[in-house]
Scaffold this motif. Structure first.
Motif, PDB file in Angstrom:
ATOM      1  N   ILE A   1      45.673  29.468  28.923  1.00  0.00           N
ATOM      2  CA  ILE A   1      47.510  30.480  28.647  1.00  0.00           C
ATOM      3  C   ILE A   1      47.937  31.564  28.338  1.00  0.00           C
ATOM      4  CG2 ILE A   1      48.211  27.893  28.234  1.00  0.00           C
ATOM      5  CD1 ILE A   1      48.199  28.057  25.460  1.00  0.00           C
ATOM      6  N   GLY A   2      47.095  31.899  28.246  1.00  0.00           N
ATOM      7  CA  GLY A   2      47.013  33.862  28.231  1.00  0.00           C
ATOM      8  C   GLY A   2      46.541  34.055  26.493  1.00  0.00           C
ATOM      9  N   PRO A   3      45.784  35.103  26.434  1.00  0.00           N
ATOM     10  CA  PRO A   3      45.513  35.071  25.342  1.00  0.00           C
ATOM     11  C   PRO A   3      46.885  35.511  23.896  1.00  0.00           C
ATOM     12  CG  PRO A   3      44.668  37.204  26.724  1.00  0.00           C
ATOM     13  CD  PRO A   3      45.649  36.179  27.580  1.00  0.00           C
ATOM     14  N   ARG A   4      48.414  36.428  24.328  1.00  0.00           N
ATOM     15  CA  ARG A   4      49.231  35.868  23.553  1.00  0.00           C
ATOM     16  C   ARG A   4      49.919  34.774  24.079  1.00  0.00           C
ATOM     17  NH1 ARG A   4      49.458  40.800  26.335  1.00  0.00           N
ATOM     18  NH2 ARG A   4      49.645  43.019  25.056  1.00  0.00           N
ATOM     19  N   ALA A   5      49.690  34.205  24.394  1.00  0.00           N
ATOM     20  CA  ALA A   5      49.961  32.748  24.111  1.00  0.00           C
ATOM     21  C   ALA A   5      49.141  31.823  22.460  1.00  0.00           C
ATOM     22  CB  ALA A   5      50.810  31.920  24.896  1.00  0.00           C
ATOM     23  N   VAL A   6      48.199  32.016  22.923  1.00  0.00           N
ATOM     24  CA  VAL A   6      46.364  31.650  22.215  1.00  0.00           C
ATOM     25  C   VAL A   6      46.856  31.814  20.933  1.00  0.00           C
ATOM     26  CG1 VAL A   6      44.084  31.477  21.557  1.00  0.00           C
ATOM     27  CG2 VAL A   6      45.596  31.020  24.520  1.00  0.00           C
ATOM     28  N   VAL A   7      47.487  33.306  20.610  1.00  0.00           N
ATOM     29  CA  VAL A   7      47.537  33.871  19.191  1.00  0.00           C
ATOM     30  C   VAL A   7      48.784  33.069  18.058  1.00  0.00           C
ATOM     31  CG1 VAL A   7      47.979  35.835  17.732  1.00  0.00           C
ATOM     32  CG2 VAL A   7      46.564  36.083  19.592  1.00  0.00           C
ATOM     33  N   LYS A   8      49.836  32.875  19.557  1.00  0.00           N
ATOM     34  CA  LYS A   8      50.759  32.683  18.845  1.00  0.00           C
ATOM     35  C   LYS A   8      50.831  31.161  18.539  1.00  0.00           C
ATOM     36  CE  LYS A   8      55.921  31.323  19.723  1.00  0.00           C
ATOM     37  NZ  LYS A   8      55.825  29.447  19.592  1.00  0.00           N
ATOM     38  N   TRP A   9      49.697  30.284  19.313  1.00  0.00           N
ATOM     39  CA  TRP A   9      49.872  28.448  19.755  1.00  0.00           C
ATOM     40  C   TRP A   9      48.761  28.612  18.564  1.00  0.00           C
ATOM     41  CZ3 TRP A   9      45.524  25.838  19.602  1.00  0.00           C
ATOM     42  CH2 TRP A   9      46.024  24.356  19.859  1.00  0.00           C
ATOM     43  N   HIS A  10      47.488  29.354  17.518  1.00  0.00           N
ATOM     44  CA  HIS A  10      46.978  29.617  16.965  1.00  0.00           C
ATOM     45  C   HIS A  10      47.512  29.360  15.991  1.00  0.00           C
ATOM     46  CE1 HIS A  10      43.339  28.394  19.771  1.00  0.00           C
ATOM     47  NE2 HIS A  10      43.139  28.348  18.303  1.00  0.00           N
ATOM     48  N   GLN A  11      48.324  30.475  15.857  1.00  0.00           N
ATOM     49  CA  GLN A  11      49.286  30.762  14.524  1.00  0.00           C
ATOM     50  C   GLN A  11      49.587  29.556  13.880  1.00  0.00           C
ATOM     51  OE1 GLN A  11      51.345  34.059  15.780  1.00  0.00           O
ATOM     52  NE2 GLN A  11      49.760  35.399  15.018  1.00  0.00           N
ATOM     53  N   GLU A  12      50.687  29.052  15.066  1.00  0.00           N
ATOM     54  CA  GLU A  12      51.571  28.001  14.601  1.00  0.00           C
ATOM     55  C   GLU A  12      50.412  26.232  13.704  1.00  0.00           C
ATOM     56  OE1 GLU A  12      53.781  26.549  18.289  1.00  0.00           O
ATOM     57  OE2 GLU A  12      54.169  28.480  18.159  1.00  0.00           O
ATOM     58  N   LEU A  13      48.954  25.951  14.767  1.00  0.00           N
ATOM     59  CA  LEU A  13      48.449  25.633  14.207  1.00  0.00           C
ATOM     60  C   LEU A  13      48.038  25.217  12.347  1.00  0.00           C
ATOM     61  CD1 LEU A  13      46.815  22.926  15.211  1.00  0.00           C
ATOM     62  CD2 LEU A  13      45.475  24.169  16.445  1.00  0.00           C
ATOM     63  N   TRP A  14      47.407  27.024  12.918  1.00  0.00           N
ATOM     64  CA  TRP A  14      46.451  27.177  11.383  1.00  0.00           C
ATOM     65  C   TRP A  14      47.634  26.790  10.424  1.00  0.00           C
ATOM     66  CZ3 TRP A  14      44.248  32.247  14.077  1.00  0.00           C
ATOM     67  CH2 TRP A  14      43.162  31.813  14.404  1.00  0.00           C
ATOM     68  N   THR A  15      49.283  27.474  10.332  1.00  0.00           N
ATOM     69  CA  THR A  15      50.355  27.632   9.979  1.00  0.00           C
ATOM     70  C   THR A  15      50.320  26.201   9.218  1.00  0.00           C
ATOM     71  OG1 THR A  15      50.654  29.244  10.373  1.00  0.00           O
ATOM     72  CG2 THR A  15      52.141  28.288   9.064  1.00  0.00           C
ATOM     73  N   ASN A  16      50.548  25.490  10.304  1.00  0.00           N
ATOM     74  CA  ASN A  16      50.800  23.307   9.808  1.00  0.00           C
ATOM     75  C   ASN A  16      49.883  22.996   9.524  1.00  0.00           C
ATOM     76  OD1 ASN A  16      53.818  23.845  10.249  1.00  0.00           O
ATOM     77  ND2 ASN A  16      53.781  25.217  11.772  1.00  0.00           N
ATOM     78  N   CYS A  17      48.627  22.979   9.583  1.00  0.00           N
ATOM     79  CA  CYS A  17      47.044  22.085   9.516  1.00  0.00           C
ATOM     80  C   CYS A  17      46.556  22.420   9.306  1.00  0.00           C
ATOM     81  CB  CYS A  17      46.872  21.763  11.880  1.00  0.00           C
ATOM     82  SG  CYS A  17      48.519  21.113  12.610  1.00  0.00           S
ATOM     83  N   PRO A  18      46.249  23.412   8.089  1.00  0.00           N
ATOM     84  CA  PRO A  18      45.534  24.192   7.321  1.00  0.00           C
ATOM     85  C   PRO A  18      44.781  23.230   6.866  1.00  0.00           C
ATOM     86  CG  PRO A  18      46.981  24.154   6.194  1.00  0.00           C
ATOM     87  CD  PRO A  18      47.153  23.571   7.226  1.00  0.00           C
ATOM     88  N   ILE A  19      44.653  21.482   6.626  1.00  0.00           N
ATOM     89  CA  ILE A  19      43.983  21.291   6.209  1.00  0.00           C
ATOM     90  C   ILE A  19      42.927  20.160   7.306  1.00  0.00           C
ATOM     91  CG2 ILE A  19      43.468  18.151   5.178  1.00  0.00           C
ATOM     92  CD1 ILE A  19      46.185  18.922   4.261  1.00  0.00           C
ATOM     93  N   THR A  20      43.658  20.018   8.575  1.00  0.00           N
ATOM     94  CA  THR A  20      42.742  19.415   9.389  1.00  0.00           C
ATOM     95  C   THR A  20      42.173  20.766  10.635  1.00  0.00           C
ATOM     96  OG1 THR A  20      45.086  17.892  10.703  1.00  0.00           O
ATOM     97  CG2 THR A  20      43.844  18.710  12.137  1.00  0.00           C
TER      98      THR A  20
END
Length: 194
Positions: free
Chosen positions: A81-100
């Motif tokens: 999905i491209g590096p910029r989209a990956v950063v945004k996607w991971h930010q959302e994932l890390w912020t919302n799923c810190p236990i997982t």
């Protein structure tokens, strides 16, 4: 849809070999991701039950036992999905799923040895355990789960058998006889008279 002349596997191989050229190491993108990952470790340790990853519409439970890391994301097709989209996607994932994503440990989380002694599933993974593995043979998980990120096989195996002891049937629930109660701290049966 742009046709590049490469197969999906070929694209992954190029991305793996040319991380800098493909934008996975330049422009501060990785640094930004690392800073965010460090910040989350001090934040509240709770997964957002209402979260679904914006690009793929998966809840946190879809990432249990999976790699949420930045350095290996380019190896799997879901990251095309491209590096910029990956950063945004991971930010959302890390912020919302810190236990997982193993960014923090919730208070009161039982140890693997405690879960085995009491033959219980980890309360923070229990819904994942039962939904995905109840009534199935956990030892055959590799027949139905496809992993390509280095280290994910070991991580998935550890998560499945370390967090789903009861669901996977790798232990027997302890029982105490008449006149006794279960001391879950000491993992023993205690006399009610004491």
């Amino acid at each position: 849809h742009m046709h590049t002349g490469y197969t999906r596997r070929g694209i992954l191989q190029v991305q793996a070999a040319c991380q800098t050229s493909c934008g996975f190491c330049s422009g501060g993108q990785v640094t930004e991701g690392r800073k965010l990952a460090q910040a989350i470790e001090s934040a509240s340790c709770t997964d957002n039950a209402n979260f679904t990853a914006s690009l793929v519409h998966f809840p946190c439970t879809n990432f249990v036992g999976r790699s949420c890391t930045y350095s290996t994301l380019y190896l799997e097709s879901r990251w095309l999905i491209g590096p910029r989209a990956v950063v945004k996607w991971h930010q959302e994932l890390w912020t919302n799923c810190p236990i997982t994503c193993r960014r923090c440990q919730p208070q009161g989380r039982p140890t693997v040895s405690s879960l085995l002694a009491e033959c219980e599933d980890d309360p923070f993974s229990a819904s994942w355990c039962t939904y995905n593995w109840e009534g199935r043979q956990c030892t055959k998980w590799q027949d139905s789960v496809q992993l390509v990120v280095p280290g994910e096989t070991e991580l998935y195996n550890e998560t499945l058998f370390g967090h789903c002891a009861n669901t996977c049937g790798i232990c027997t629930k302890p029982s105490c006889g008449p006149g006794t109660w279960r001391n879950r701290t000491n993992h023993s049966c205690e006399s009610c008279a004491a």
